[in-house]
Enzyme design. Sequence first.
Site, short mmCIF file in Angstrom:
data_model
loop_
_atom_site.label_atom_id
_atom_site.label_comp_id
_atom_site.label_asym_id
_atom_site.label_seq_id
_atom_site.Cartn_x
_atom_site.Cartn_y
_atom_site.Cartn_z
N CYS A 107 8.62 0.51 11.61
CA CYS A 107 7.63 -0.47 11.09
C CYS A 107 8.22 -1.85 10.90
CB CYS A 107 7.10 -0.03 9.73
SG CYS A 107 7.10 1.70 9.42
N HIS A 109 0.86 7.30 9.97
CA HIS A 109 0.81 6.85 11.37
C HIS A 109 1.40 7.92 12.29
CE1 HIS A 109 0.88 2.46 9.82
NE2 HIS A 109 -0.28 2.65 10.41
N LEU A 123 0.84 -1.20 0.00
CA LEU A 123 0.00 0.00 0.00
C LEU A 123 0.87 1.25 0.00
CD1 LEU A 123 -2.53 -1.01 2.81
CD2 LEU A 123 -2.98 -0.96 0.34
#
Length: 271
Positions: free
Chosen positions: A266, A179, A36
């Site tokens: 991440c 985020h 994504l």
Amino acid sequence: MLISASDKIHGAAATHATKFTSAITRSPAASAVNGLRAHDMGEVDIDLLLAQHRDYIAALHQAGASVTKLSALPDFPDAQFVEDTALCLPDLAVMMRPGAETRRGEVSPMREALSEVFDHIADITDGYIEAGDILTTPSEVLVGLSARTDEAGANQLHAILSEYGFEMRVLKTPPDVLHFKTDCSLIDDHCILSTERLASSGCFEGYEILLVPLGEEPAANMIRYNDHIIMPAGYPKTEAMLKAQGFNILTVGNSECAKIDGGMSCLSLRF
Ligand code: CIR
């Protein structure tokens, strides 16, 4: 308190928010090229992505981590971004419920891996939450509401954490930012590195704040692991600022993960 580049930050890493023994990563699958992304930043070079992932693991080792390397999940192009699937705290892992539908299937294989390590595992079953929206400090867990994390998910996390004695505060991830931790990192027990756009909301009152130099905003996402900071390569002003503060820096190329909106935090779970 905003500190300037000439002030030295003192204080050794000493809490569960900066001191770790272990990390979990997952190999990127060939399908990672379809991960994504909010904007098209060009095609992902899978060979370079894999090489950068190996460098990232080497940096974790150098910082003292014992690294568990999980195998690729070809059906889930974003599965190397393991951070989003779980929140790891002392003696407790909370399994997330990603807001991105294509990522929900990453949670159960991670639950299996974490059940080898954690005696207590809780699950988010209401709403959505991705742990990229969670910053853990020594005194509290900060959760940024975002397009991936909603109030129902945050409320359930709050209930779980209260049961285990952790404080939690709900904040907002800046608009159009993936985020909360895209824009900030805990770099010392009481010091947060942040973009100006996030820090200006006043959400870090009580912490020392270091601002990422303008133009180097993607460098805001890095990790503190024991006595090292692992940061993306290519941000010389941020690197120089942190070195001047006395931090030990390890840089890792992140050009390919950046194309699919991923950064240093991440790529691992740390505990
Ligand atoms: C996604 O959009 O979910 C992935 N392509 C990137 C996830 C990055 N994770 C993070 O910032 N914690």
